[in-house]
Design a protein around this motif. Structure first.
Motif, PDB file in Angstrom:
ATOM      1  N   VAL A 280      60.070  44.885 -13.890  1.00 41.59           N
ATOM      2  CA  VAL A 280      60.676  46.009 -13.170  1.00 41.59           C
ATOM      3  C   VAL A 280      60.124  46.079 -11.754  1.00 41.59           C
ATOM      4  N   ARG A 281      58.810  45.944 -11.617  1.00 40.82           N
ATOM      5  CA  ARG A 281      58.209  45.976 -10.284  1.00 40.82           C
ATOM      6  C   ARG A 281      58.749  44.849  -9.398  1.00 40.82           C
ATOM      7  N   ALA A 282      58.920  43.666  -9.994  1.00 44.09           N
ATOM      8  CA  ALA A 282      59.421  42.525  -9.215  1.00 44.09           C
ATOM      9  C   ALA A 282      60.850  42.780  -8.751  1.00 44.09           C
ATOM     10  N   ILE A 283      61.657  43.359  -9.635  1.00 40.39           N
ATOM     11  CA  ILE A 283      63.047  43.633  -9.264  1.00 40.39           C
ATOM     12  C   ILE A 283      63.103  44.641  -8.131  1.00 40.39           C
ATOM     13  N   MET A 284      62.281  45.706  -8.246  1.00 34.84           N
ATOM     14  CA  MET A 284      62.314  46.740  -7.212  1.00 34.84           C
ATOM     15  C   MET A 284      61.782  46.203  -5.889  1.00 34.84           C
ATOM     16  N   ALA A 285      60.746  45.363  -5.932  1.00 36.61           N
ATOM     17  CA  ALA A 285      60.224  44.772  -4.701  1.00 36.61           C
ATOM     18  C   ALA A 285      61.283  43.898  -4.039  1.00 36.61           C
TER      19      ALA A 285
ATOM     20  N   ALA B  61      64.562  44.194  -4.389  1.00 39.85           N
ATOM     21  CA  ALA B  61      65.632  45.045  -3.874  1.00 39.85           C
ATOM     22  C   ALA B  61      65.227  45.716  -2.569  1.00 39.85           C
ATOM     23  N   HIS B  62      63.998  46.261  -2.523  1.00 41.79           N
ATOM     24  CA  HIS B  62      63.548  46.945  -1.312  1.00 41.79           C
ATOM     25  C   HIS B  62      63.481  45.984  -0.139  1.00 41.79           C
ATOM     26  N   SER B  63      63.041  44.715  -0.416  1.00 42.22           N
ATOM     27  CA  SER B  63      62.969  43.736   0.673  1.00 42.22           C
ATOM     28  C   SER B  63      64.338  43.378   1.214  1.00 42.22           C
ATOM     29  N   LEU B  64      65.372  43.486   0.382  1.00 40.59           N
ATOM     30  CA  LEU B  64      66.733  43.180   0.810  1.00 40.59           C
ATOM     31  C   LEU B  64      67.497  44.421   1.242  1.00 40.59           C
ATOM     32  N   GLY B  65      66.839  45.589   1.184  1.00 37.60           N
ATOM     33  CA  GLY B  65      67.503  46.809   1.609  1.00 37.60           C
ATOM     34  C   GLY B  65      68.507  47.322   0.614  1.00 37.60           C
ATOM     35  N   LEU B  66      68.276  47.073  -0.673  1.00 38.46           N
ATOM     36  CA  LEU B  66      69.213  47.482  -1.709  1.00 38.46           C
ATOM     37  C   LEU B  66      68.652  48.664  -2.492  1.00 38.46           C
ATOM     38  N   GLU B  67      69.554  49.550  -2.947  1.00 35.50           N
ATOM     39  CA  GLU B  67      69.153  50.629  -3.839  1.00 35.50           C
ATOM     40  C   GLU B  67      68.867  50.058  -5.224  1.00 35.50           C
ATOM     41  N   VAL B  68      68.062  50.807  -6.009  1.00 35.99           N
ATOM     42  CA  VAL B  68      67.773  50.389  -7.374  1.00 35.99           C
ATOM     43  C   VAL B  68      68.082  51.556  -8.301  1.00 35.99           C
ATOM     44  N   ILE B  69      68.854  51.253  -9.354  1.00 38.56           N
ATOM     45  CA  ILE B  69      69.137  52.240 -10.385  1.00 38.56           C
ATOM     46  C   ILE B  69      68.782  51.630 -11.723  1.00 38.56           C
ATOM     47  N   ALA B  70      68.124  52.419 -12.570  1.00 36.97           N
ATOM     48  CA  ALA B  70      67.735  51.949 -13.899  1.00 36.97           C
ATOM     49  C   ALA B  70      68.621  52.604 -14.931  1.00 36.97           C
ATOM     50  N   GLU B  71      69.135  51.786 -15.870  1.00 38.25           N
ATOM     51  CA  GLU B  71      69.957  52.343 -16.937  1.00 38.25           C
ATOM     52  C   GLU B  71      69.169  52.325 -18.249  1.00 38.25           C
ATOM     53  N   GLY B  72      69.646  53.142 -19.182  1.00 42.49           N
ATOM     54  CA  GLY B  72      68.988  53.181 -20.483  1.00 42.49           C
ATOM     55  C   GLY B  72      67.701  53.985 -20.489  1.00 42.49           C
ATOM     56  N   VAL B  73      67.526  54.934 -19.526  1.00 39.41           N
ATOM     57  CA  VAL B  73      66.312  55.768 -19.490  1.00 39.41           C
ATOM     58  C   VAL B  73      66.445  56.845 -20.568  1.00 39.41           C
ATOM     59  N   GLU B  74      65.564  56.795 -21.548  1.00 40.61           N
ATOM     60  CA  GLU B  74      65.685  57.710 -22.688  1.00 40.61           C
ATOM     61  C   GLU B  74      64.455  58.606 -22.870  1.00 40.61           C
ATOM     62  N   THR B  75      63.327  58.253 -22.248  1.00 38.87           N
ATOM     63  CA  THR B  75      62.105  59.055 -22.450  1.00 38.87           C
ATOM     64  C   THR B  75      61.528  59.437 -21.108  1.00 38.87           C
ATOM     65  N   GLN B  76      60.730  60.523 -21.196  1.00 38.10           N
ATOM     66  CA  GLN B  76      60.057  60.994 -19.985  1.00 38.10           C
ATOM     67  C   GLN B  76      59.099  59.933 -19.463  1.00 38.10           C
ATOM     68  N   ALA B  77      58.436  59.230 -20.366  1.00 37.58           N
ATOM     69  CA  ALA B  77      57.475  58.206 -19.936  1.00 37.58           C
ATOM     70  C   ALA B  77      58.167  57.106 -19.141  1.00 37.58           C
ATOM     71  N   GLN B  78      59.345  56.695 -19.611  1.00 38.18           N
ATOM     72  CA  GLN B  78      60.105  55.660 -18.889  1.00 38.18           C
ATOM     73  C   GLN B  78      60.468  56.136 -17.495  1.00 38.18           C
ATOM     74  N   TRP B  79      60.914  57.419 -17.424  1.00 37.90           N
ATOM     75  CA  TRP B  79      61.310  57.963 -16.128  1.00 37.90           C
ATOM     76  C   TRP B  79      60.112  58.023 -15.189  1.00 37.90           C
ATOM     77  N   ASP B  80      58.969  58.469 -15.725  1.00 37.62           N
ATOM     78  CA  ASP B  80      57.782  58.594 -14.896  1.00 37.62           C
ATOM     79  C   ASP B  80      57.356  57.235 -14.347  1.00 37.62           C
ATOM     80  N   VAL B  81      57.334  56.244 -15.207  1.00 44.13           N
ATOM     81  CA  VAL B  81      56.915  54.905 -14.761  1.00 44.13           C
ATOM     82  C   VAL B  81      57.861  54.374 -13.691  1.00 44.13           C
ATOM     83  N   LEU B  82      59.138  54.544 -13.891  1.00 45.50           N
ATOM     84  CA  LEU B  82      60.135  54.039 -12.938  1.00 45.50           C
ATOM     85  C   LEU B  82      59.994  54.756 -11.594  1.00 45.50           C
ATOM     86  N   ARG B  83      59.818  56.105 -11.666  1.00 44.47           N
ATOM     87  CA  ARG B  83      59.673  56.851 -10.405  1.00 44.47           C
ATOM     88  C   ARG B  83      58.406  56.431  -9.672  1.00 44.47           C
TER      89      ARG B  83
END
Length: 882
Positions: A816-821, A823-845
């Motif tokens: 996930v970190r590699a994908i976001m890095a 995307a950010h280097s290419l100026g792209l937004e990142v959206i995560a699908e399948g977020v079902e728990t607070q822990a997942q949301w916290d880690v992603l944020r």
């Protein structure tokens, strides 16, 4: 005294001249001619001795020595001896004191003449004036020596009164007689040669079948000889004295006049070929003419000979046609009755490699390949002898030793008696045709990539196997084999690597199975295996198939070496057993196909036997496909929305999803009909339907402040993206709905870009120019190449739920970190699908993810429910929002 001897000499000269006139018409080479010549010479000597120069009684002198020596020289022994005998007899009859020397002077000149003749014929001496002078002096000297036999007073008287007269008159007489007789001899020889030449020329002229003409420079007929009376009217006699222009058309007359002029101007004979209308029809002639040295009536003339070559010209024409026909593209062989080769053409050399000198005189057996048995040739020659010809396919051998197929035709040539004299054979190299037939056969019945039997050949063998199994009671098995996840090989390494992998799979299948089993390829990564001769009991047959299937799966799981890559693959196998003809080929293949899909559903890398329940599932799918077509036309598919939130928990938009409100089965989720839509080709129509519904929703939201800023993500399949009129359809939908394209976001999967990345980029750029944005769905599970991220006009990456589901595990977090890095280097937004728990949301944020979608915020819901929900009351750290 001198006067008397001079008279004698003159008399002898006259008599010898008369002798020449007489013998001119006699053949001196015949015995009669020689005898007559000898008698005449003897008579001349007698007349000479009748008027001699007399010194005393019994002592006479005359020119007999000159006459007899020349008679012997020119006439030879027979003439000389006859003349000498007559002269000697007469001298003996005269008697007297000089009889003995007189007889010696008869014998001596005869012998001297014969000696001179012998030396002349051997080339020792020449017959010319000097040699003849010496000969004449020698004869007279010998005559004087013979006279020494006279009594001394008589010899003294001779020496005193006659010796000088003898030399003075008889030596010139010998010379004159020799030259006279030589001239007479030459004239007689020339006259005989002329007569012979005339006779020969006359015989030749009469024997030659040519039309002979003598024509002057004005083209006038002077002489005509026609061996065939039907070539010219009246034998041509009516043409004498007439000119060519009087009897021929002007054009043809001018042709002959030019020919006559050319002949008169040349030292060499001239030739001409022409056609002429004759009493027996149009004929072809070959003319040859030569200038005559003598003039006719003061004008130059030519001898013109014409030969009728009509038949020869026709034969030559036929020979030219035959020669051209012989030198065709077909090889030609002419043999004698014993099949020894007499002639071949160039095409034969081209086909066989044999030069003419290699085969002429040889038997045709040298060309045999040895492939045909003796019975074949016996049958062939029997047909030739009975029917006169044979044709068929045969194998022969080239000079190089190569055996090749040819089409051979043999005809027998018979004489008038019906006996075979020759055989004529024509042959055509059919190697290319045979190769083409084999290629066509191979293309018709074999897969071009792997060389395995194709569907057509499999069906044929399957029918034969079903019939055989019914007779012998043994089971057969049909196995459908499909490679698992083969699409990933094509996606990652390209289609060439995929083709190489398929060839290796085919080789492994063939090496694992028995010789009697059939391995076929239907297309793509689908293979079919037919096993024959299994056990007659179904349980035992099934055990055999299971054992063979296990060996196949084990062999296919071994690593593959493809283009420097080591690949791993597995296969799913579906099996149907049969031992009768109760089910046709299509039913068997359908059941094996169903079994294979059941193996796929069971987790892949598995073997599944046919279950009748699978047929029911297929029937349901077919019915569902039919219902889908109806549902699209009647508007049964409805729009569902799943919200997309930002890192503050605020609503940013939604993803448009589809549900099917089936009249009988109720609300159906996409998992029940999307695969069917893709297989049936309805997916593009369905996507377009959802896109239009989504644009209508955006247009309605534009008038509602609470939703005007929201974006809407719509999934787009490859079938829709690559449709020729896709861009035009999007423009038309936007124009009809008046939706804001900047609020529209099209989601595409990575695998969709593999078909034609360049074309996809062009289409996406065209739509992006309208304001439409693009998001890559399920990023990280497909191609994942940096190249397309740089080349395509993308706005957003969507992290696949497979990575989100296991968060916060270290391995997934690293991805996930590699994908976001990235995307950010290419100026792209990142959206995560399948977020079902607070822990997942916290880690992603915490790691920089900007947008989220999943059950933590809401399940997909109908549009009305979405619009009625109070999204602004959503707490930031709420648990599950529903």
């Amino acid at each position: 005294m001198v006067l008397e001897l001079l008279k004698n000499v003159i008399l002898l000269i006259a008599l010898c001249w008369v002798h020449g006139l007489i013998t001119r018409y006699v053949d001196e080479r015949s015995p009669l001619g020689k005898g007559l010549s000898g008698v005449l010479f003897g008579g001349i000597c007698i007349l000479g001795m009748m008027v001699p120069m007399t010194l005393a009684d019994g002592l006479i002198f005359d020119g007999r020595t000159a006459v007899l020596s020349m008679a012997a020289f020119f006439g030879g022994p027979q003439v000389g001896l006859i003349a000498g005998a007559i002269a000697g007899a007469y001298r003996a009859w005269l008697g007297g004191v000089g009889m003995l020397p007189g007889l010696l002077n008869v014998l001596m000149p005869v012998l001297m003449g014969l000696l001179y003749r012998r030396l002349y014929r051997r080339g020792r001496v020449a017959f010319n004036l000097p040699s003849l002078l010496l000969f004449a002096i020698a004869v007279q000297v010998l005559q004087v020596l013979n006279l020494t036999l006279l009594p001394a007073p008589k010899f003294a008287l001779f020496m005193q009164d006659a010796v000088w007269v003898l030399f003075l008159l008889l030596v010139p007489l010998t010379l004159f007689l020799g030259l006279l007789l030589k001239d007479a001899h030459v004239q007689r020889r020339d006259r005989l040669a002329l007569l012979q030449s005339e006779a020969q020329l006359r015989a030749i002229t009469e024997a030659v079948p040519d039309l002979s003409l003598v024509m002057d420079e004005d083209g006038r007929y002077l002489k005509i000889k026609s061996p065939q009376t039907d070539l010219l009217l009246d034998g041509g006699q009516g043409l004498l004295g007439k000119r060519l222009l009087d009897v021929m058309p002007v054009q043809q007359a001018e042709l002959f006049m030019d020919f006559i002029a050319r002949t008169l101007a040349s030292e060499q004979p001239q030739t001409l070929e022409y056609e002429l209308k004759t009493p027996i029809g149009q004929r072809m002639f070959e003319a040859r003419a030569r200038r005559m040295d003598a003039r006719f009536n003061g004008k130059r003339a030519v001898v013109f000979m014409a030969r009728d070559i009509t038949e020869r010209a026709e034969v030559e024409r036929e020979q030219r046609i035959a020669a051209i026909a012989f030198e065709t593209q077909q090889g030609m062989i002419v043999t004698d009755a014993q099949t020894r080769i007499l002639k071949v053409n160039r095409a034969f050399t081209t086909i066989s490699g044999y030069e003419p000198q290699d085969v002429i005189g040889q038997s045709t057996r040298m060309l045999g390949s040895g492939r045909q048995p003796p019975e074949f040739y016996q049958q062939m020659w029997r047909i030739i002898n009975e029917e006169g010809q044979w044709q068929g396919e045969i194998w022969n051998r080239r000079k190089s030793g190569e055996i090749f197929p040819e089409w051979l035709s043999i005809s027998a040539v018979r004489d008038k008696a019906g006996r075979v004299t020759n055989y004529v054979a024509s042959l055509t190299d059919i190697s290319e045709r045979k190769d083409a037939e084999e290629k066509i056969q191979h293309l018709a019945f074999y897969d071009p990539l792997t060389g395995l039997p194709n569907r057509r050949l499999l069906r044929d063998r399957l029918q034969q196997a079903a019939a055989l199994s019914r007779r012998n009671g043994h089971f057969c098995a049909l196995i459908f084999l499909d490679l698992d996840d083969f699409k990933n090989v094509n996606d990652l390494y390209g289609h060439q690597a995929g083709d190489e992998l398929l060839c290796q799979v085919a080789q492994r299948l063939k090496s694992t199975l028995r010789e009697l089993d059939t391995v076929a390829r239907l297309g793509g990564d689908e293979f079919v295996i037919m096993l024959e001769g299994l056990e007659p009991q179904p349980e035992e047959a099934a055990a055999q198939v299971e054992h063979i299937g296990s060996k196949l799966m084990l062999a296919l799981r071994e690593p593959y070496r493809v283009s420097e890559h080591q690949l791993f693959n597995s296969a799913s196998l579906g099996v149907v057993l049969f031992n009768d003809e109760a089910h046709n080929v299509d039913e068997l293949m359908q059941r094996a196909d169903l079994s294979m899909y059941n193996a796929k559903s069971a987790g892949k890398n598995a073997l599944s036997f046919y279950d009748p329940l699978m047929q029911e599932m297929v029937s349901q799918r077919l019915q569902l496909e039919h219902d889908m077509r109806r549902g699209l036309s009647e508007g049964e598919f409805v729009l569902y929305l799943q919200p997309q939130m930002n890192h503050l928990g605020e609503l940013q938009g939604a993803e448009a999803l589809v549900r099917w409100l089936h009249p009988q089965r109720g609300l159906l989720a996409p998992a029940l009909f999307i695969e069917i839509a893709e297989r049936s080709g309805l997916i593009a129509e369905l996507d377009l339907y959802i896109l239009k519904q989504g644009c209508q929703l955006l247009a309605r939201w534009a008038a509602q402040p609470a939703f005007a800023r929201l974006s809407l993500a719509v999934n787009t399949s490859s079938r829709l993206l690559y449709k020729d009129d896709f861009i035009a359809q999007v423009r038309r939908i936007l124009a009809e709905t008046q939706a804001n394209p900047r609020q529209l976001k099209l989601e595409i999967t990575e695998s969709l870009l593999l078909s034609d990345k360049h074309e996809a980029a062009l289409r996406m750029q065209a739509l992006q120019s309208l304001g439409i944005r693009f998001s890559i769905d399920d990023f990280g599970t497909g191609y994942s190449s940096m190249a397309y991220l740089q080349q395509l006009p993308l706005n957003q990456l969507k992290i696949d739920q497979s990575f989100v589901r296991v968060l916060p595990e270290i391995s997934s977090l690293a991805i996930v970190r590699a994908i976001m890095a990235l995307a950010h280097s290419l100026g792209l937004e990142v959206i995560a699908e399948g977020v079902e728990t607070q822990a997942q949301w916290d880690v992603l944020r915490d790691n920089g993810c900007q947008f989220f979608q999943g059950y933590l915020f809401s399940q997909p819901m109908a549009v009305a429910a979405f619009e009625s929900k109070q999204w602004h009351e959503q707490p930031l750290n709420a648990g599950r929002v529903g």
